[in-house]
Design a protein around this motif. Sequence first.
Motif, mmCIF file in Angstrom:
data_model
loop_
_atom_site.group_PDB
_atom_site.id
_atom_site.type_symbol
_atom_site.label_atom_id
_atom_site.label_comp_id
_atom_site.label_asym_id
_atom_site.label_seq_id
_atom_site.Cartn_x
_atom_site.Cartn_y
_atom_site.Cartn_z
ATOM 1 N N SER A 1 49.118 10.767 29.485
ATOM 2 C CA SER A 1 49.808 11.218 28.294
ATOM 3 C C SER A 1 48.949 11.052 27.038
ATOM 4 O O SER A 1 48.278 10.055 26.863
ATOM 5 C CB SER A 1 51.065 10.387 28.160
ATOM 6 O OG SER A 1 51.860 10.904 27.168
ATOM 7 N N ASP A 2 48.999 12.010 26.176
ATOM 8 C CA ASP A 2 48.299 11.886 24.910
ATOM 9 C C ASP A 2 49.083 10.960 23.987
ATOM 10 O O ASP A 2 50.223 10.651 24.228
ATOM 11 C CB ASP A 2 48.109 13.256 24.269
ATOM 12 C CG ASP A 2 47.025 14.032 24.988
ATOM 13 O OD1 ASP A 2 47.066 15.250 24.930
ATOM 14 O OD2 ASP A 2 46.165 13.405 25.630
ATOM 15 N N HIS A 3 48.416 10.539 22.937
ATOM 16 C CA HIS A 3 48.983 9.405 22.205
ATOM 17 C C HIS A 3 49.824 9.815 20.999
ATOM 18 O O HIS A 3 49.797 10.938 20.566
ATOM 19 C CB HIS A 3 47.844 8.472 21.824
ATOM 20 C CG HIS A 3 47.493 8.593 20.409
ATOM 21 N ND1 HIS A 3 46.884 9.696 19.910
ATOM 22 C CD2 HIS A 3 47.724 7.765 19.388
ATOM 23 C CE1 HIS A 3 46.732 9.525 18.619
ATOM 24 N NE2 HIS A 3 47.233 8.372 18.283
ATOM 25 N N ALA B 1 43.302 21.438 23.862
ATOM 26 C CA ALA B 1 42.161 20.528 24.009
ATOM 27 C C ALA B 1 42.087 20.003 25.445
ATOM 28 O O ALA B 1 40.994 19.766 25.966
ATOM 29 C CB ALA B 1 42.260 19.375 23.020
ATOM 30 N N ASP B 2 43.235 19.815 26.071
ATOM 31 C CA ASP B 2 43.216 19.377 27.471
ATOM 32 C C ASP B 2 42.613 20.461 28.378
ATOM 33 O O ASP B 2 41.893 20.158 29.321
ATOM 34 C CB ASP B 2 44.636 19.041 27.942
ATOM 35 C CG ASP B 2 45.092 17.656 27.473
ATOM 36 O OD1 ASP B 2 44.225 16.810 27.193
ATOM 37 O OD2 ASP B 2 46.305 17.434 27.385
ATOM 38 N N LEU B 3 42.922 21.708 28.081
ATOM 39 C CA LEU B 3 42.314 22.801 28.868
ATOM 40 C C LEU B 3 40.811 22.873 28.590
ATOM 41 O O LEU B 3 40.004 23.021 29.516
ATOM 42 C CB LEU B 3 42.964 24.143 28.522
ATOM 43 C CG LEU B 3 44.466 24.305 28.770
ATOM 44 C CD1 LEU B 3 44.899 25.727 28.405
ATOM 45 C CD2 LEU B 3 44.831 24.006 30.222
ATOM 46 N N ILE C 1 36.355 14.910 28.705
ATOM 47 C CA ILE C 1 37.738 14.547 28.369
ATOM 48 C C ILE C 1 37.906 14.863 26.892
ATOM 49 O O ILE C 1 36.919 14.901 26.158
ATOM 50 C CB ILE C 1 37.954 13.035 28.665
ATOM 51 C CG1 ILE C 1 39.444 12.654 28.647
ATOM 52 C CG2 ILE C 1 37.172 12.150 27.681
ATOM 53 C CD1 ILE C 1 39.705 11.245 29.217
ATOM 54 N N ASP C 2 39.125 15.120 26.448
ATOM 55 C CA ASP C 2 39.291 15.237 24.995
ATOM 56 C C ASP C 2 39.717 13.884 24.460
ATOM 57 O O ASP C 2 40.388 13.116 25.145
ATOM 58 C CB ASP C 2 40.289 16.346 24.613
ATOM 59 C CG ASP C 2 41.729 15.902 24.704
ATOM 60 O OD1 ASP C 2 42.154 15.545 25.822
ATOM 61 O OD2 ASP C 2 42.424 15.892 23.673
ATOM 62 N N VAL C 3 39.266 13.575 23.244
ATOM 63 C CA VAL C 3 39.565 12.256 22.674
ATOM 64 C C VAL C 3 40.974 12.299 22.099
ATOM 65 O O VAL C 3 41.190 12.677 20.958
ATOM 66 C CB VAL C 3 38.528 11.861 21.606
ATOM 67 C CG1 VAL C 3 38.872 10.488 21.026
ATOM 68 C CG2 VAL C 3 37.134 11.840 22.211
ATOM 69 N N SER C 4 41.934 11.958 22.928
ATOM 70 C CA SER C 4 43.315 11.929 22.469
ATOM 71 C C SER C 4 43.779 10.500 22.238
ATOM 72 O O SER C 4 44.686 10.258 21.455
ATOM 73 C CB SER C 4 44.231 12.650 23.458
ATOM 74 O OG SER C 4 44.058 12.158 24.759
ATOM 75 N N ASP C 5 43.189 9.539 22.905
ATOM 76 C CA ASP C 5 43.643 8.151 22.792
ATOM 77 C C ASP C 5 42.552 7.213 22.261
ATOM 78 O O ASP C 5 42.742 5.998 22.270
ATOM 79 C CB ASP C 5 44.140 7.650 24.147
ATOM 80 C CG ASP C 5 45.329 8.457 24.647
ATOM 81 O OD1 ASP C 5 46.103 8.954 23.806
ATOM 82 O OD2 ASP C 5 45.484 8.620 25.868
#
Length: 365
Positions: A4-6, A111-113, A255-259
């Motif tokens: 899960s993104d943050h 961004a996840d894609l 990876i995308d920097v979501s967390d």
Amino acid sequence: MHESDHPAGAPRGSKNHLSTGVVHAQRGADGRTLGGSGEDGVLREVFATLAGLPDDGVLVGPGDDAALLRLSEGTAGVLTTTDTMVRDRDWRDDWSSAQDVGIKIVTQNLADLAAMGGVGTGLLVTLVADPDLPLRWARDLTAGIAEGAGLAGVPVIGGDLSSAAAGVVMVSVTALGELGDGVAAPVLRSGARAGEVLAVSGALGRSGTGWRLLEQGVLAADEPAARSALEHHRRPLTDLGQGPIAARVGASAMIDVSDGLVRDGDRIARASRVRLDLLPYAVEHLAAHLAPAVGGEEAFRQVLGGGEEHELLATFPDEASVPAGWTVLGRVRDVADAGGEQGPGVWLDGARLDPSGGGWDHFGG
Ligand SMILES: [Mg+2]
């Protein structure tokens, strides 16, 4: 499902009870609410706002029981991801407009894609809300979604609307996509190998810095670093085309920097069974851009731990293959180099950084 993104609005483990009355106070000029307009009325408005988006690949669009998307010739498969934002958890009405929320949730999904080397082909949007929610808020949300989707050239192909208890507003987007042109295989988290380099597609720590400022009551700023931080927190827009570009030049993990850099880097490190050694001067260089907004120490902390950045973090075979505009952040090393027992992770100055101490986690602390 991906991790899960943050959260945007509320810090991890926040016990703050955030105000829920703001949206009601901003009722639209015509005073109409979702409940008063009815599902068909709302959907008519929503899809009118979305009508201008590209629809080349849409064989059957909104209005039927399901949409039908064309598959590109030779496509490997359908990429899918989903993300949800909840009022007072992931945004605050006094900090973010409905339009901001719309842009942000589109970026989170796309961004996840991108992090797989992919591009979006269609978005599904679900709004679950208190019937007293002003219709105007839903309209503004849709305008934000249209803006984010339009910038990425992705159509909104359907959605759902459902009512919820007083005060509840939840927006969920599911993105469908495919690998970008010339990308033969998805870039996973598990492909990093010792000897490679770690790089990031843009700045880091802006969104976390923006959140810190908002928390301190700074809603607007003239100072450029602070202004950019607030802007990126509210409506993160990153160059998601860098995902397929990175994949084409041989990114081995992404990876995308979501967390946060440390938390998301740790995910690559663990999946790949390697250690990622950050270059101190690279981290300091990124932090220097933020320092005018929050001071050097907090800037450093946000570069390492700030989430919702949605830049891409990837490993490449060597420096020569790192795409233009990316910043080299570190080196990939064998776990054995760390002495073994401390295992894979993100390292700085000879110490493994604690992923739980840096980034964000919905259910942590
Ligand atoms: Mg992600």
